[in-house]
Write a protein that holds these residues in place. Structure first.
Motif, PDB file in Angstrom:
ATOM      1  N   LEU A  80     -42.642  26.447   9.858  1.00  0.00           N
ATOM      2  CA  LEU A  80     -41.420  25.827  10.370  1.00  0.00           C
ATOM      3  C   LEU A  80     -40.429  25.784   9.206  1.00  0.00           C
ATOM      4  N   TYR A  81     -39.212  26.251   9.451  1.00  0.00           N
ATOM      5  CA  TYR A  81     -38.270  26.456   8.346  1.00  0.00           C
ATOM      6  C   TYR A  81     -36.981  25.669   8.574  1.00  0.00           C
ATOM      7  N   PRO A  82     -36.435  25.079   7.486  1.00  0.00           N
ATOM      8  CA  PRO A  82     -35.213  24.282   7.648  1.00  0.00           C
ATOM      9  C   PRO A  82     -34.024  25.136   8.085  1.00  0.00           C
ATOM     10  N   ILE A  83     -33.242  24.601   9.021  1.00  0.00           N
ATOM     11  CA  ILE A  83     -32.013  25.290   9.441  1.00  0.00           C
ATOM     12  C   ILE A  83     -30.789  24.419   9.150  1.00  0.00           C
ATOM     13  N   LYS A  84     -31.024  23.101   9.037  1.00  0.00           N
ATOM     14  CA  LYS A  84     -29.901  22.196   8.786  1.00  0.00           C
ATOM     15  C   LYS A  84     -30.403  20.969   8.021  1.00  0.00           C
ATOM     16  N   ILE A  85     -29.660  20.584   6.973  1.00  0.00           N
ATOM     17  CA  ILE A  85     -30.023  19.413   6.167  1.00  0.00           C
ATOM     18  C   ILE A  85     -28.763  18.579   5.948  1.00  0.00           C
ATOM     19  N   THR A  86     -28.816  17.301   6.315  1.00  0.00           N
ATOM     20  CA  THR A  86     -27.718  16.381   6.011  1.00  0.00           C
ATOM     21  C   THR A  86     -28.282  15.223   5.205  1.00  0.00           C
ATOM     22  N   ARG A  87     -27.722  15.025   4.019  1.00  0.00           N
ATOM     23  CA  ARG A  87     -28.189  13.927   3.149  1.00  0.00           C
ATOM     24  C   ARG A  87     -27.231  12.749   3.301  1.00  0.00           C
ATOM     25  N   VAL A  88     -27.799  11.565   3.517  1.00  0.00           N
ATOM     26  CA  VAL A  88     -27.006  10.397   3.902  1.00  0.00           C
ATOM     27  C   VAL A  88     -26.919   9.367   2.774  1.00  0.00           C
ATOM     28  N   LYS A  89     -25.679   8.932   2.511  1.00  0.00           N
ATOM     29  CA  LYS A  89     -25.424   7.869   1.530  1.00  0.00           C
ATOM     30  C   LYS A  89     -24.739   6.709   2.237  1.00  0.00           C
ATOM     31  N   GLY A  90     -25.051   5.494   1.812  1.00  0.00           N
ATOM     32  CA  GLY A  90     -24.408   4.321   2.407  1.00  0.00           C
ATOM     33  C   GLY A  90     -22.925   4.256   2.064  1.00  0.00           C
ATOM     34  N   THR A  91     -22.608   4.459   0.791  1.00  0.00           N
ATOM     35  CA  THR A  91     -21.221   4.424   0.314  1.00  0.00           C
ATOM     36  C   THR A  91     -21.001   5.594  -0.649  1.00  0.00           C
ATOM     37  N   PRO A  92     -19.745   5.896  -1.014  1.00  0.00           N
ATOM     38  CA  PRO A  92     -19.491   7.023  -1.917  1.00  0.00           C
ATOM     39  C   PRO A  92     -20.213   6.912  -3.259  1.00  0.00           C
ATOM     40  N   THR A  93     -20.465   5.683  -3.715  1.00  0.00           N
ATOM     41  CA  THR A  93     -21.076   5.514  -5.045  1.00  0.00           C
ATOM     42  C   THR A  93     -22.579   5.268  -4.999  1.00  0.00           C
ATOM     43  N   SER A  94     -23.133   5.063  -3.795  1.00  0.00           N
ATOM     44  CA  SER A  94     -24.577   4.778  -3.735  1.00  0.00           C
ATOM     45  C   SER A  94     -25.400   6.061  -3.794  1.00  0.00           C
ATOM     46  N   GLU A  95     -26.685   5.899  -4.037  1.00  0.00           N
ATOM     47  CA  GLU A  95     -27.584   7.062  -4.098  1.00  0.00           C
ATOM     48  C   GLU A  95     -27.845   7.599  -2.697  1.00  0.00           C
ATOM     49  N   ILE A  96     -28.278   8.861  -2.635  1.00  0.00           N
ATOM     50  CA  ILE A  96     -28.676   9.423  -1.336  1.00  0.00           C
ATOM     51  C   ILE A  96     -29.923   8.671  -0.869  1.00  0.00           C
ATOM     52  N   LYS A  97     -29.876   8.181   0.363  1.00  0.00           N
ATOM     53  CA  LYS A  97     -30.958   7.336   0.855  1.00  0.00           C
ATOM     54  C   LYS A  97     -31.850   8.055   1.868  1.00  0.00           C
ATOM     55  N   ARG A  98     -31.227   8.847   2.762  1.00  0.00           N
ATOM     56  CA  ARG A  98     -31.968   9.480   3.841  1.00  0.00           C
ATOM     57  C   ARG A  98     -31.680  10.970   3.895  1.00  0.00           C
ATOM     58  N   SER A  99     -32.620  11.708   4.468  1.00  0.00           N
ATOM     59  CA  SER A  99     -32.402  13.125   4.773  1.00  0.00           C
ATOM     60  C   SER A  99     -32.606  13.343   6.264  1.00  0.00           C
ATOM     61  N   LEU A 100     -31.615  13.945   6.895  1.00  0.00           N
ATOM     62  CA  LEU A 100     -31.740  14.413   8.277  1.00  0.00           C
ATOM     63  C   LEU A 100     -32.091  15.888   8.193  1.00  0.00           C
ATOM     64  N   LEU A 101     -33.233  16.257   8.765  1.00  0.00           N
ATOM     65  CA  LEU A 101     -33.728  17.632   8.630  1.00  0.00           C
ATOM     66  C   LEU A 101     -33.969  18.250   9.997  1.00  0.00           C
ATOM     67  N   ALA A 102     -33.551  19.503  10.156  1.00  0.00           N
ATOM     68  CA  ALA A 102     -33.845  20.239  11.390  1.00  0.00           C
ATOM     69  C   ALA A 102     -34.568  21.531  11.031  1.00  0.00           C
ATOM     70  N   PHE A 103     -35.613  21.849  11.791  1.00  0.00           N
ATOM     71  CA  PHE A 103     -36.466  23.018  11.522  1.00  0.00           C
ATOM     72  C   PHE A 103     -36.592  23.889  12.765  1.00  0.00           C
ATOM     73  N   SER A 104     -36.810  25.181  12.545  1.00  0.00           N
ATOM     74  CA  SER A 104     -37.166  26.061  13.663  1.00  0.00           C
ATOM     75  C   SER A 104     -38.262  27.019  13.204  1.00  0.00           C
ATOM     76  N   ARG A 105     -38.768  27.799  14.149  1.00  0.00           N
ATOM     77  CA  ARG A 105     -39.822  28.772  13.795  1.00  0.00           C
ATOM     78  C   ARG A 105     -39.233  29.994  13.107  1.00  0.00           C
ATOM     79  N   ASN A 106     -37.918  30.135  13.156  1.00  0.00           N
ATOM     80  CA  ASN A 106     -37.270  31.328  12.601  1.00  0.00           C
ATOM     81  C   ASN A 106     -36.611  31.009  11.264  1.00  0.00           C
ATOM     82  N   GLU A 107     -37.024  31.724  10.238  1.00  0.00           N
ATOM     83  CA  GLU A 107     -36.460  31.496   8.908  1.00  0.00           C
ATOM     84  C   GLU A 107     -35.057  32.108   8.854  1.00  0.00           C
TER      85      GLU A 107
END
Length: 235
Positions: A175-202
């Motif tokens: 299963l291969y990543p097709i889309k990654i969004t990294r989430v921060k609470g505010t412009p100065t805070s650290e990245i807290k979460r990753s939204l990841l989408a995968f498919s069978r096609n690389e």
């Protein structure tokens, strides 16, 4: 009761309440492949399944919840929504569910329990909802490998620090990543979460971006408003 624009979510029986993670995943999960069937692993109140019922024309939206109180609450929320005929909740664990898989799914979503740290509280129900030992990442990836249709998508939200590990696990199951969004609470805070989408096609070019939620307390970024405006009453 948590009121959204087109549905409401009762949450008095469950340990894990409606939160930003669920709303993020429910509004972000890719649907441009027009999924016919959706599976929400670890449904909680059912919020993500409800959001996908609003966003898609999927005929079959199944949810899976092991905790009895949460399961009953999800069923209640489904029945009271405009899409009750398309939503169904199974009272089962993932390991049990995949023993005799009957269907393939075009979209599998999960907001899994992820506090892998060693502390636990006195509230066993809340711990079950929050701790990774209740549903290890390996199980989710294996289930996706088994249950995803040929052009299906797995979408998940996890702590940013687990991103590399999860991508490596997925790759082992082709299963291969097709889309990654990294989430921060505010412009100065650290990245807290990753939204990841995968498919069978690389694919050669993965879509990667960053999402900031707030500029200041309760002053949301245009990107976050754009993502969630179909759901939140005040957006």
């Amino acid at each position: 009761m948590f009121q959204f624009k087109q549905f409401s979510v009762k949450q008095d029986k469950t340990a894990m309440k409606v939160g930003t993670d669920g709303v993020l995943l429910g509004s972000w999960a890719p649907i441009n492949h027009n999924p016919f069937s959706v599976l929400d692993i670890g449904a909680g109140t059912g919020i993500i399944a409800l959001m996908l019922a609003q966003r898609t024309h999927a005929e079959q939206i199944d949810a899976l919840e092991i905790d009895e109180d949460a399961y009953e609450q999800a069923v209640d929320n489904f029945e009271n929504s405009p899409w009750g005929d398309r939503l169904f909740c199974f009272h089962a664990g993932l390991d049990e569910f995949i023993e005799e898989p009957e269907d393939e799914y075009d979209l599998i979503v999960s907001n899994p329990p992820f506090y892998a740290e060693d502390y636990k509280t006195e509230n066993e129900q809340r711990d079950l909802a929050r701790f990774q030992d209740a549903m290890p990442f390996e199980e989710i990836v294996e289930a996706a490998d088994l249950l995803l249709s040929e052009n299906g998508v797995l979408a998940i939200i996890i702590p940013f620090k687990e991103e590399e590990k999860f991508i490596a696990l997925a790759k082992e199951n082709e299963l291969y990543p097709i889309k990654i969004t990294r989430v921060k609470g505010t412009p100065t805070s650290e990245i807290k979460r990753s939204l990841l989408a995968f498919s069978r096609n690389e694919i050669s070019e993965i879509e990667i971006d960053e999402l900031i939620i707030e500029i200041d307390r309760h002053i949301y970024t245009p990107e976050y408003i754009q993502l969630t405006k179909d759901f939140y009453l005040k957006m």
